[in-house]
Design a protein around this motif. Structure first.
Motif, PDB file in Angstrom:
ATOM      1  N   ARG A 109      95.135 -81.904 -66.884  1.00  0.00           N
ATOM      2  CA  ARG A 109      94.288 -82.591 -65.916  1.00  0.00           C
ATOM      3  C   ARG A 109      94.420 -81.997 -64.514  1.00  0.00           C
ATOM      4  N   ARG A 110      95.606 -81.597 -64.156  1.00  0.00           N
ATOM      5  CA  ARG A 110      95.771 -81.036 -62.813  1.00  0.00           C
ATOM      6  C   ARG A 110      95.017 -79.719 -62.684  1.00  0.00           C
ATOM      7  N   GLY A 111      95.081 -78.906 -63.714  1.00  0.00           N
ATOM      8  CA  GLY A 111      94.330 -77.660 -63.686  1.00  0.00           C
ATOM      9  C   GLY A 111      92.837 -77.907 -63.617  1.00  0.00           C
ATOM     10  N   GLU A 112      92.362 -78.916 -64.350  1.00  0.00           N
ATOM     11  CA  GLU A 112      90.946 -79.276 -64.311  1.00  0.00           C
ATOM     12  C   GLU A 112      90.544 -79.681 -62.895  1.00  0.00           C
ATOM     13  N   ALA A 113      91.406 -80.471 -62.214  1.00  0.00           N
ATOM     14  CA  ALA A 113      91.104 -80.905 -60.845  1.00  0.00           C
ATOM     15  C   ALA A 113      91.020 -79.717 -59.894  1.00  0.00           C
ATOM     16  N   VAL A 114      91.924 -78.763 -60.038  1.00  0.00           N
ATOM     17  CA  VAL A 114      91.910 -77.585 -59.171  1.00  0.00           C
ATOM     18  C   VAL A 114      90.635 -76.779 -59.386  1.00  0.00           C
ATOM     19  N   ALA A 115      90.228 -76.632 -60.641  1.00  0.00           N
ATOM     20  CA  ALA A 115      88.997 -75.887 -60.925  1.00  0.00           C
ATOM     21  C   ALA A 115      87.791 -76.582 -60.303  1.00  0.00           C
ATOM     22  N   HIS A 116      87.690 -77.906 -60.424  1.00  0.00           N
ATOM     23  CA  HIS A 116      86.587 -78.658 -59.815  1.00  0.00           C
ATOM     24  C   HIS A 116      86.600 -78.497 -58.290  1.00  0.00           C
ATOM     25  N   LEU A 117      87.781 -78.561 -57.694  1.00  0.00           N
ATOM     26  CA  LEU A 117      87.892 -78.449 -56.238  1.00  0.00           C
ATOM     27  C   LEU A 117      87.359 -77.110 -55.747  1.00  0.00           C
ATOM     28  N   ASN A 118      87.739 -76.050 -56.412  1.00  0.00           N
ATOM     29  CA  ASN A 118      87.285 -74.727 -55.993  1.00  0.00           C
ATOM     30  C   ASN A 118      85.791 -74.525 -56.277  1.00  0.00           C
ATOM     31  N   LEU A 119      85.302 -75.103 -57.378  1.00  0.00           N
ATOM     32  CA  LEU A 119      83.867 -75.061 -57.636  1.00  0.00           C
ATOM     33  C   LEU A 119      83.106 -75.797 -56.542  1.00  0.00           C
ATOM     34  N   ALA A 120      83.651 -76.920 -56.058  1.00  0.00           N
ATOM     35  CA  ALA A 120      83.010 -77.666 -54.978  1.00  0.00           C
ATOM     36  C   ALA A 120      82.932 -76.823 -53.711  1.00  0.00           C
ATOM     37  N   ALA A 121      84.033 -76.112 -53.386  1.00  0.00           N
ATOM     38  CA  ALA A 121      84.050 -75.299 -52.172  1.00  0.00           C
ATOM     39  C   ALA A 121      83.015 -74.177 -52.243  1.00  0.00           C
ATOM     40  N   ILE A 122      82.949 -73.511 -53.400  1.00  0.00           N
ATOM     41  CA  ILE A 122      82.015 -72.392 -53.538  1.00  0.00           C
ATOM     42  C   ILE A 122      80.572 -72.899 -53.541  1.00  0.00           C
ATOM     43  N   SER A 123      80.338 -74.024 -54.196  1.00  0.00           N
ATOM     44  CA  SER A 123      78.983 -74.589 -54.200  1.00  0.00           C
ATOM     45  C   SER A 123      78.567 -74.965 -52.786  1.00  0.00           C
ATOM     46  N   TYR A 124      79.505 -75.477 -52.010  1.00  0.00           N
ATOM     47  CA  TYR A 124      79.187 -75.885 -50.641  1.00  0.00           C
ATOM     48  C   TYR A 124      78.784 -74.693 -49.777  1.00  0.00           C
ATOM     49  N   VAL A 125      79.577 -73.602 -49.814  1.00  0.00           N
ATOM     50  CA  VAL A 125      79.259 -72.463 -48.946  1.00  0.00           C
ATOM     51  C   VAL A 125      78.005 -71.744 -49.421  1.00  0.00           C
ATOM     52  N   ASN A 126      77.606 -71.975 -50.658  1.00  0.00           N
ATOM     53  CA  ASN A 126      76.369 -71.367 -51.158  1.00  0.00           C
ATOM     54  C   ASN A 126      75.164 -72.293 -50.979  1.00  0.00           C
ATOM     55  N   GLY A 127      75.384 -73.418 -50.309  1.00  0.00           N
ATOM     56  CA  GLY A 127      74.278 -74.304 -50.005  1.00  0.00           C
ATOM     57  C   GLY A 127      73.913 -75.271 -51.095  1.00  0.00           C
ATOM     58  N   HIS A 128      74.688 -75.363 -52.148  1.00  0.00           N
ATOM     59  CA  HIS A 128      74.392 -76.279 -53.257  1.00  0.00           C
ATOM     60  C   HIS A 128      75.171 -77.578 -53.047  1.00  0.00           C
TER      61      HIS A 128
END
Length: 889
Positions: free
Chosen positions: A666-685
């Motif tokens: 679960r912790r690894g899943e949370a880290v993956a979601h967090l980084n996906l959120a950051a990349i989606s944000y800087v790409n305007g999504h």
């Protein structure tokens, strides 16, 4: 003196004299007909204790022979009494069926009195001898030490206490063998002598004198009463009687009593005077915990300058600057132990042709047997240690020898239990007993170490144990550190960092003796305390168990990532990687590559980090390790994000996510979601970013771990802009800061300081913002985190621009730009170029501003960053350039 029989031999003597001689011969036989010298030595020891030094009387071998043969009769019963008592002791040690009349002192006095009446010519010196025995002795201090150096603090304290006029106090001076306890009390006795006009008495209790039994309180009281002028015939026959007489005689006097080399409190308790004008100094190798109301003064090693001064004073050499470093090395090798320094320096004093360097060369050359050099005649450091060692029970001796096998600088009870192969419930008592005996030092609550020379001595003793047992103790301890370290590492290493592996086949007993950690704070504290020890066993493993090198390095990975220095950590992980390759340990190689890659990432070496992560991912995939593969993929995604390669970052993170979900990490899943959120944000999504961030927060709340929840919100911009936490974020980050400071996570602390500084800047608290950002920058510089430095510098530049200080802003921006370019962080470089362009417009440097915006635009195109692409276009427009650039979708 003896009365000489004027008639000649025993055949001509009266019946009383003959009977005395016959009885004396009978007692001698019951004692086993011991050598005359043995009897004389023991008898004279009794005389010394009963009458003190300098009494003038000595039992001679010839006199004993004459008394047994009937040639002479003792002039006084006190002359034969110590011989009779010695023979009685020897007889009792041989048999329990001795005729009663031979062991009663009163009967012997009657035999002597009858024989003495027949002597026609009494000894003319008898009256002189009686006068000597009745003389009051007021000073029996030992000769002061010429080369007494150091201990100034202890001397000041004790001198003030002994001259305050209060009296009635007991001070125990304890320390390891050779620490200078006797020298201190001797010097002190001379310094305060005038304050004790009624007597200064020095009793050697011989608890650690080789070949000499320790002095019994009964005999010590006899010696003290003799010094007070009480004739031996008038000494009470019981301990209570002697104690009460001693206490009564000194009750109203000002007396200083020094009891040297005491065994324990039972030995000295009856001797301590109760008078208010009396003071007592006790020296012992044991801490006198059982002595009520005593004030303890412990002597440790000398300070460096004191040790050097003692060396020069004993060697009879003047200080010379070129020799200072050599002398410092010598006294350090002596462990700054006074006895060792004095014995070694004495060699120099008696070899005027030697230089300090000559002595150092000889001493250093004896690395395997340094103790052999620390002796002078009967005095030797090894002898001093041996007397302490031989007084220990067998199990405690075993523990001391086991401690000598320890490769690290200190240890706790768990390590000691592992080395000695004893239960943890047993080892605590053994360590405490060794501590009380000054055979181990307690450097912090529950942490112990051996003095350097005692460590050498215990290793020397250990050579008598079997090589097999010694090797297994070392391997067992390596496995203990590996097993416990792996347990601690789990608390410190949430994804995307791989956990340390446990030993595949631990030595017997290693797994049953490990502490448990309920929190990450406890795990971190243990790893920090044991870091130097684990490092020592890593070095030792190179020669005795190379297959353990990599796994031992793994357990330090989480700690090294937090505490650094990262350069040293990188070297260790490189060693682990090479060791795994040589052993064909593919899992170990992948773990070492991942750990090394994370350090390269933190240091801004993104290209090398990506290469290491990709290699690890391939290996993990080949061996079927889903956790390892997901970890490597997550790290690839994070590194590609930092370099602006968003497509690769998204691909890696999206590949990692289902693997974490499949294995339930679960912790690894949370880290993956967090980084996906950051990349989606800087790409305007924005919608995708909000959804991924909500997933992260949900998982962390379910896990319920405070530190992990904070880690989930470390990206301030993401949390603030997406979730609307503008009012809550400052309080949240204040809590996060306190937590990171509590657990000692310096990198996390600096990250939070930066983020909190950004919040304060945005809310107009500029002074506080500047302080927070400067503190963050200092920590990142200390740890070598170039990426953290770049972010702090960029935000300090923004703050300087707001405050109207363009020069400071330009300096900060340019420093940030250099850091980002050095790191290869194109996203950060793009943002900084845009900020520089804005600053140049403020200062009217339009052409330079246009150049900066144009460079930012080109980078934004290559990274696909729509936010910075739009900022660059807007900046170029403000510079008056026609908008002929492609706009982002």
């Amino acid at each position: 003196m003896d009365s000489t029989d004027s008639q000649g031999g025993p055949n001509e003597a009266s019946s009383a004299r003959a009977f005395f001689a016959a009885r004396f011969a009978d007692l001698y036989r019951e004692a086993g007909n011991p050598p005359l010298q043995r009897v004389a030595d023991r008898a004279n020891e009794r005389v010394r204790l009963a009458r003190g030094r300098g009494s003038g009387y000595e039992v001679k071998l010839q006199r004993i022979s004459d008394w047994r043969a009937g040639r002479n009769v003792p002039a006084r019963f006190e002359n034969v009494e110590p011989v009779v008592l010695t023979l009685i002791d020897l007889a009792r040690s041989r048999s329990s069926s001795i005729p009663a009349e031979l062991i009663k002192l009163q009967t012997w006095r009657r035999y002597w009195k009858a024989a003495h009446k027949e002597v026609t010519a009494p000894d003319p010196a008898m009256h002189s001898e009686q006068k000597t025995a009745l003389t009051f002795v007021s000073a029996v201090l030992r000769r002061d030490i010429d080369a007494f150096v150091g201990r100034e603090e202890e001397l000041r304290f004790l001198r003030a206490a002994l001259t305050s006029g209060r009296g009635g106090r007991t001070y125990t001076i304890d320390g390891m063998a050779g620490s200078g306890k006797t020298a201190l009390v001797t010097r002190l006795g001379h310094l305060v002598a005038d304050h004790y006009p009624d007597g200064r008495y020095f009793i050697e209790l011989n608890a650690h004198t080789p070949g000499v039994p320790d002095v019994k309180p009964f005999d010590a009281l006899g010696a003290l009463l003799g010094d007070l002028g009480i004739a031996p015939r008038h000494l009470p026959a019981t301990m209570t009687g002697r104690r009460d007489l001693w206490q009564g005689r000194v009750a109203d006097r000002r007396v200083l009593l020094i009891l040297d080399d005491a065994r324990d409190s039972d030995q000295i308790e009856p001797l301590i005077p109760a008078g208010h004008g009396c003071s007592t100094l006790v020296t012992s190798r044991r801490r006198m915990i059982g002595l009520d109301a005593a004030v303890p003064v412990t002597l440790g090693n000398l300070e460096a300058d004191e040790a050097a001064e003692l060396f020069y004073a004993t060697a009879r050499r003047g200080r010379e600057e070129p020799e200072a470093a050599t002398v410092s090395e010598i006294v350090d090798l002596c462990g700054r132990l006074p006895l060792a320094i004095v014995l070694l320096a004495a060699h120099l004093a008696h070899h005027p042709s030697w230089t300090v360097s000559d002595l150092a060369s000889r001493f250093v050359a004896c690395d395997d047997d340094r103790l052999s050099q620390l002796r002078a005649g009967a005095r030797a450091v090894r002898t001093a240690f041996t007397t302490s060692y031989l007084a220990l029970p067998e199990q405690r001796r075993h523990v001391l020898r086991s401690l000598g096998l320890h490769a690290g600088p200190d240890l706790d009870a768990w390590t000691a239990a592992t080395l000695a192969d004893l239960p943890i419930t047993t080892i605590g008592d053994e360590l405490e007993a060794l501590y009380i005996d000054h055979l181990v030092e307690e450097i912090a609550p529950g942490r112990y170490r051996l003095h350097d020379l005692l460590r050498e001595y215990s290793r020397e003793l250990g050579r008598d144990d079997s090589p097999h047992a010694r090797l297994h103790a070392v391997l067992r301890t390596m496995d203990y550190y590996h097993t416990t370290g792996a347990e601690a590492d789990r608390h410190l290493s949430p994804p995307p960092r791989p956990h340390a592996r446990e030993p595949a086949t631990p030595q017997s007993g290693a797994r049953s003796r490990i502490p448990r950690f309920d929190t990450s704070t406890q795990a971190l504290q243990w790893l920090r305390a044991e870091r130097a020890n684990i490092s020592s066993y890593i070095e030792l493993a190179e020669s005795v168990a190379p297959e353990r090198v990599g796994p031992l390095i793994e357990v330090l990975a989480g700690l090294l990532e937090r505490d650094g220095p990262w350069s040293k950590a990188a070297n260790l992980h490189q060693r682990a990687r090479e060791a795994a390759q040589q052993a064909d340990d593919r899992a170990g190689e992948a773990t070492a590559s991942t750990n090394l890659g994370r350090l390269r990432h933190l240091s801004g070496e993104f290209a090398e980090a990506t290469e290491l992560f990709r290699a690890a991912a391939v290996t993990y995939r080949d061996i079927g390790d889903l956790t390892g593969e997901a970890t490597a993929l997550t790290n690839i995604g994070m590194t590609c994000w930092r370099t602006g390669d968003y497509p690769q970052a998204l691909a890696a993170l999206r590949a990692a996510l289902p693997r974490y979900q499949e294995i339930g990490e679960r912790r690894g899943e949370a880290v993956a979601h967090l980084n996906l959120a950051a990349i989606s944000y800087v790409n305007g999504h924005r919608v995708d970013a909000v959804g991924a961030l909500r997933q992260t927060l949900r998982i962390y709340r379910e896990l319920g771990t405070r530190s992990e929840s904070i880690t989930g919100l470390e990206n301030l911009d993401l949390a603030t802009r997406l979730m609307g936490y503008d009012t809550e974020t400052p309080d949240f980050y204040s809590q996060a800061l306190a937590l990171y400071q509590e657990i000692g996570n310096r990198v996390g602390e600096a990250t939070v300081l930066t983020n909190l500084g950004v919040v304060r800047r945005r809310t107009g608290h500029h002074t506080e913002a500047a302080d927070l950002l400067e503190r963050a920058l200092a920590i990142h510089r200390e740890s070598g985190g170039r990426a953290g430095q770049a972010i702090a510098l960029l935000n300090l530049g923004l703050l300087a621009r707001i405050l109207g200080d363009p020069r400071a802003a330009a300096t900060r921006f340019n420093d940030a730009l250099s850091a980002y370019r050095e790191l290869g962080d194109r996203r950060g470089e793009t943002e900084t170029l845009n900020e520089i362009g804005e600053l140049l417009i403020d200062t009217g440097e339009i052409d330079r501003a246009r150049t900066s915006f144009t460079a930012a635009l080109e980078l934004a195109r290559s990274t696909g960053d729509p936010s910075q692409h739009g900022r660059a276009l807007a900046g170029i427009d403000r510079c008056g350039t026609p908008l002929n650039h492609d706009r982002p979708d």
